[in-house]
Design a protein around this motif. Structure first.
Motif, PDB file in Angstrom:
ATOM      1  N   SER A 159     -13.998  -8.557  27.435  1.00 10.17           N
ATOM      2  CA  SER A 159     -13.768  -8.033  26.001  1.00 10.17           C
ATOM      3  C   SER A 159     -14.244  -6.558  26.362  1.00 10.17           C
ATOM      4  O   SER A 159     -14.433  -6.304  27.442  1.00 10.17           O
ATOM      5  CB  SER A 159     -14.772  -8.736  24.641  1.00 10.17           C
ATOM      6  OG  SER A 159     -16.333  -8.347  25.636  1.00 10.17           O
ATOM      7  N   PHE A 160     -13.803  -6.022  25.086  1.00 11.23           N
ATOM      8  CA  PHE A 160     -14.744  -3.941  25.730  1.00 11.23           C
ATOM      9  C   PHE A 160     -14.967  -3.942  24.333  1.00 11.23           C
ATOM     10  O   PHE A 160     -15.341  -4.338  22.794  1.00 11.23           O
ATOM     11  CB  PHE A 160     -13.473  -3.439  25.691  1.00 11.23           C
ATOM     12  CG  PHE A 160     -11.757  -3.487  24.816  1.00 11.23           C
ATOM     13  CD1 PHE A 160     -12.217  -2.440  23.898  1.00 11.23           C
ATOM     14  CD2 PHE A 160     -10.796  -4.089  25.052  1.00 11.23           C
ATOM     15  CE1 PHE A 160     -10.661  -2.127  22.940  1.00 11.23           C
ATOM     16  CE2 PHE A 160     -10.689  -4.209  24.018  1.00 11.23           C
ATOM     17  CZ  PHE A 160     -10.193  -3.002  22.700  1.00 11.23           C
ATOM     18  N   ALA A 161     -16.135  -2.897  24.665  1.00 15.73           N
ATOM     19  CA  ALA A 161     -16.511  -2.455  23.197  1.00 15.73           C
ATOM     20  C   ALA A 161     -15.853  -1.205  21.944  1.00 15.73           C
ATOM     21  O   ALA A 161     -15.930  -1.828  20.605  1.00 15.73           O
ATOM     22  CB  ALA A 161     -17.740  -1.278  23.958  1.00 15.73           C
ATOM     23  N   GLY A 162     -14.884  -0.776  21.859  1.00 22.20           N
ATOM     24  CA  GLY A 162     -14.026   0.160  21.739  1.00 22.20           C
ATOM     25  C   GLY A 162     -13.463   0.996  22.768  1.00 22.20           C
ATOM     26  O   GLY A 162     -12.970   0.892  24.007  1.00 22.20           O
ATOM     27  N   VAL A 163     -12.615   1.505  22.049  1.00 16.77           N
ATOM     28  CA  VAL A 163     -11.667   2.546  22.689  1.00 16.77           C
ATOM     29  C   VAL A 163     -12.043   3.748  21.760  1.00 16.77           C
ATOM     30  O   VAL A 163     -12.292   4.157  20.862  1.00 16.77           O
ATOM     31  CB  VAL A 163      -9.696   2.455  22.374  1.00 16.77           C
ATOM     32  CG1 VAL A 163      -9.338   3.633  22.416  1.00 16.77           C
ATOM     33  CG2 VAL A 163      -9.557   1.167  22.843  1.00 16.77           C
ATOM     34  N   ILE A 164     -12.381   5.228  22.506  1.00 16.06           N
ATOM     35  CA  ILE A 164     -12.592   6.490  22.470  1.00 16.06           C
ATOM     36  C   ILE A 164     -11.388   7.452  22.552  1.00 16.06           C
ATOM     37  O   ILE A 164     -11.393   7.342  23.751  1.00 16.06           O
ATOM     38  CB  ILE A 164     -13.253   6.870  23.813  1.00 16.06           C
ATOM     39  CG1 ILE A 164     -14.812   6.420  23.087  1.00 16.06           C
ATOM     40  CG2 ILE A 164     -13.710   8.684  22.910  1.00 16.06           C
ATOM     41  CD1 ILE A 164     -16.267   6.663  23.923  1.00 16.06           C
TER      42      ILE A 164
END
Length: 69
Positions: free
Chosen positions: A38-43
Motif C-alpha cells: 500500500s501507499f499513504a498518498g500522492v504528492i
C-alpha cells in the motif's frame, strides 16, 4: 508536510492526496503494487495557473465544546 511547506516556500504549489486514491485500482496498478502492498498518498507539485479556492470548513462554534464551559 515538511515537503509541502518547502514547496510553498519556494513559490510552487503542492497537494497531498490520500484516502480514495490509495485504494484506487488505477493508482495501485500505476505504482505496480501487489497483494498487501500500500501507499499513504500522492504528492502533486507544480505551478498553479490560479490560486485554488479553499474548501468549505465546518462552523467550529457548532462542533467544538470548551471545558469548563
Amino acid at each position: 508536510m515538511n515537503l509541502l511547506t518547502a514547496v510553498h516556500a519556494l513559490g510552487f504549489h503542492g497537494n497531498w492526496l490520500s484516502g480514495w486514491i490509495t485504494s484506487s485500482a488505477g493508482a495501485r496498478g500505476y505504482f505496480r503494487l501487489h497483494g498487501e502492498e500500500s501507499f499513504a498518498g500522492v504528492i502533486q507539485i507544480g505551478t498553479a495557473a490560479e490560486i485554488p479556492h479553499d474548501r468549505n470548513r465546518p462552523d467550529l462554534n457548532r462542533i467544538v465544546t470548551y471545558w469548563p464551559g
